[in-house]
Design a protein around this motif. Structure first.
Motif, short mmCIF file in Angstrom:
data_model
loop_
_atom_site.label_atom_id
_atom_site.label_comp_id
_atom_site.label_asym_id
_atom_site.label_seq_id
_atom_site.Cartn_x
_atom_site.Cartn_y
_atom_site.Cartn_z
N VAL A 15 0.85 -1.19 0.00
CA VAL A 15 0.00 0.00 0.00
C VAL A 15 0.89 1.25 0.00
CG1 VAL A 15 -1.64 1.31 1.42
CG2 VAL A 15 -1.84 -1.18 1.25
N PRO A 16 0.55 2.27 -0.83
CA PRO A 16 1.37 3.48 -0.84
C PRO A 16 1.43 4.12 0.56
CG PRO A 16 -0.21 3.50 -2.64
CD PRO A 16 -0.54 2.31 -1.80
N LYS A 17 2.63 4.60 0.90
CA LYS A 17 2.87 5.15 2.24
C LYS A 17 1.86 6.23 2.67
CE LYS A 17 7.42 4.99 4.28
NZ LYS A 17 8.64 5.73 4.55
N PRO A 18 1.50 7.19 1.78
CA PRO A 18 0.57 8.24 2.23
C PRO A 18 -0.77 7.67 2.68
CG PRO A 18 1.57 8.83 0.13
CD PRO A 18 1.99 7.43 0.41
N ILE A 19 -1.20 6.57 2.06
CA ILE A 19 -2.49 5.99 2.46
C ILE A 19 -2.35 5.32 3.83
CG2 ILE A 19 -4.26 4.26 1.86
CD1 ILE A 19 -3.85 5.04 -1.03
N VAL A 20 -1.25 4.59 4.02
CA VAL A 20 -1.00 4.00 5.35
C VAL A 20 -0.97 5.13 6.38
CG1 VAL A 20 0.64 2.72 6.79
CG2 VAL A 20 0.24 2.00 4.43
N GLY A 21 -0.30 6.24 6.01
CA GLY A 21 -0.17 7.39 6.92
C GLY A 21 -1.53 7.94 7.30
N PHE A 22 -2.42 8.08 6.33
CA PHE A 22 -3.75 8.64 6.60
C PHE A 22 -4.50 7.78 7.62
CE2 PHE A 22 -8.29 8.87 5.71
CZ PHE A 22 -8.50 10.23 5.88
N PHE A 23 -4.46 6.45 7.42
CA PHE A 23 -5.25 5.57 8.28
C PHE A 23 -4.58 5.29 9.63
CE2 PHE A 23 -7.39 4.96 4.31
CZ PHE A 23 -8.72 4.92 4.72
N SER A 24 -3.30 5.59 9.73
CA SER A 24 -2.65 5.28 11.01
C SER A 24 -2.56 6.52 11.90
CB SER A 24 -1.28 4.66 10.78
OG SER A 24 -0.55 5.42 9.88
N LYS A 25 -3.14 7.64 11.43
CA LYS A 25 -3.09 8.88 12.22
C LYS A 25 -3.57 8.69 13.66
CE LYS A 25 -3.52 12.79 9.13
NZ LYS A 25 -4.55 13.23 8.20
N LYS A 26 -4.62 7.87 13.83
CA LYS A 26 -5.18 7.74 15.17
C LYS A 26 -4.23 7.02 16.14
CE LYS A 26 -8.33 4.43 15.80
NZ LYS A 26 -9.30 3.36 15.71
N TYR A 27 -3.25 6.30 15.60
CA TYR A 27 -2.33 5.54 16.46
C TYR A 27 -1.08 6.33 16.84
CZ TYR A 27 -5.10 1.62 14.71
OH TYR A 27 -6.12 0.77 14.39
N ILE A 28 -0.92 7.52 16.24
CA ILE A 28 0.33 8.26 16.40
C ILE A 28 0.03 9.71 16.77
CG2 ILE A 28 2.33 9.12 15.06
CD1 ILE A 28 2.07 6.39 13.58
N ALA A 29 0.80 10.26 17.74
CA ALA A 29 0.49 11.61 18.22
C ALA A 29 0.88 12.68 17.20
CB ALA A 29 1.19 11.85 19.55
N GLY A 30 1.83 12.38 16.33
CA GLY A 30 2.30 13.37 15.36
C GLY A 30 3.77 13.14 15.10
N SER A 31 4.40 14.07 14.38
CA SER A 31 5.80 13.82 14.05
C SER A 31 6.76 14.51 15.02
CB SER A 31 6.09 14.26 12.61
OG SER A 31 5.79 15.63 12.50
N LYS A 32 6.24 15.46 15.83
CA LYS A 32 7.15 16.22 16.71
C LYS A 32 6.80 16.04 18.19
CE LYS A 32 7.86 20.03 13.46
NZ LYS A 32 6.55 20.31 12.83
#
Ligand code: FDA
Length: 300
Positions: A15-32
């Motif tokens: 799966v393209p990374k941006p799509i994985v990124g979109f759906f995994s937002k709820k599991y991650i607080a952010g990048s900083k």
């Protein structure tokens, strides 16, 4: 797992990374770190504790490992400055375990020493079976020197777990007990979920009956119920254990546990290296992964 779920799980690496990124937002607080601080403040307001994790595993260079150590130092400082109710979770391979074991130990020790300075606590996460013995050894060496400021993790799916716990009981170890997330060979890990669950219960009982502090890390309501029954049976004080859950998973169960008067800590990962963590979370949740799959193939 049904055929479609298996297919979905199998397809995630493509799966393209941006799509994985979109759906995994709820599991991650952010990048900083600022993103993670905001998330911890939110959780603290709702009566939950947190543990901060810098995403990233298997540092390939000393430079990378030292960047991670520096970020954890910053985390400890910010936790103190903002008076957050949070400790930290670290991964030995991020600290250089596969570069050099003693080098890694020194990095881990630096972080634990710094945590002690702030009267905080470091949980050493458990990675795949190639790191298990070293992680337990690190924990015991550090516990001797830094006592209550360090703990580690034990995985119920490993065949060696019961023996490991027997060896840890006399140290009154501080352990997070989880099922285990890595893909391991059958010779090393139980594959049958009902055996893993029984092993979880068997070892949780041993730990709680032997005055070990346990982070009961699960979203499995049957195991939560079992833990609650042991807590009642043994009349355990709340400061003898805590429940632990991952950010973004079953917030309703989280609230039920808190409303029951128990302490609960949420694992809050953040950072730029979000991809392997997200893939593991999505593989655990074929329903969510199914949305990803449909999105890619334009299915409704
Ligand atoms: P199980 O997998 O049976 O899930 C129970 C229910 O929870 C599912 O039916 C589903 O409803 C829900 N659920 C689970 N995962 C979900 C997801 N991603 N999205 C939505 N719903 C989901 N592992 C490891 O090897 N080393 C470690 O150091 C850690 N550390 C750690 C910390 C904390 C705080 C937790 C909670 C977990 C870990 N883990 C871990 C992961 C752990 O080993 C395990 O893979 C997951 O917690 C899932 O196992 P459960 O016990 O939740 O049961």
């Amino acid at each position: 797992m049904g055929f479609f779920d298996k297919l979905v799980v199998w397809s995630i690496p493509f799966v393209p990374k941006p799509i994985v990124g979109f759906f995994s937002k709820k599991y991650i607080a952010g990048s900083k770190l600022e993103d993670a601080v905001r998330k911890v403040q939110e959780l603290n307001k709702q009566g939950m504790m947190a543990t901060l994790d810098l995403l990233g595993e298997e540092s390939q260079s000393k430079e990378k490992a030292e960047e991670a150590v520096a970020e954890y130092f910053k985390m400890l400082e910010i936790i103190d400055e903002y008076k957050l109710d949070s400790n930290i979770s670290i991964k030995p391979t991020q600290m250089g375990l596969f570069i050099d074991k003693e080098y890694c130990f020194q990095n881990v020790e630096k972080i634990v020493r710094e945590a002690k300075k702030y009267n905080n606590f470091v949980r050493i996460d458990m990675e795949d079976h190639t790191a298990t013995s070293d992680t337990i050894e690190f924990y015991l060496r550090l516990k001797e020197k830094y006592g209550k400021h360090v703990g580690t993790v034990i995985q119920a799916y490993l065949r060696r777990t019961s023996a490991d716990i027997n060896g840890l009981l006399e140290h009154k170890a501080n352990l997070r007990l989880c099922k285990g997330i890595y893909v391991e060979p059958r010779a090393i890990a139980y594959k049958d979920m009902s055996i893993i669950n029984e092993n979880y219960k068997f070892n949780l009982k041993k730990l709680l009956s032997n005055d070990c502090y346990v982070g009961i890390a699960t979203h499995d309501e049957k195991l939560v119920w079992y833990a609650l029954s042991l807590i009642e049976e043994q009349q355990l004080k709340h400061e003898k254990y805590e429940f632990q859950m991952l950010l973004g998973v079953d917030e309703e169960l989280r609230k039920i546990i808190i409303d029951g008067g128990h302490r609960l800590r949420v694992y809050v990962p953040y950072g730029k290296d979000w991809y392997p963590y997200s893939v593991r979370r999505l593989k655990e949740n074929p329903k969510m992964a199914g949305y990803v799959f449909r999105n890619i193939f334009g299915l409704r």
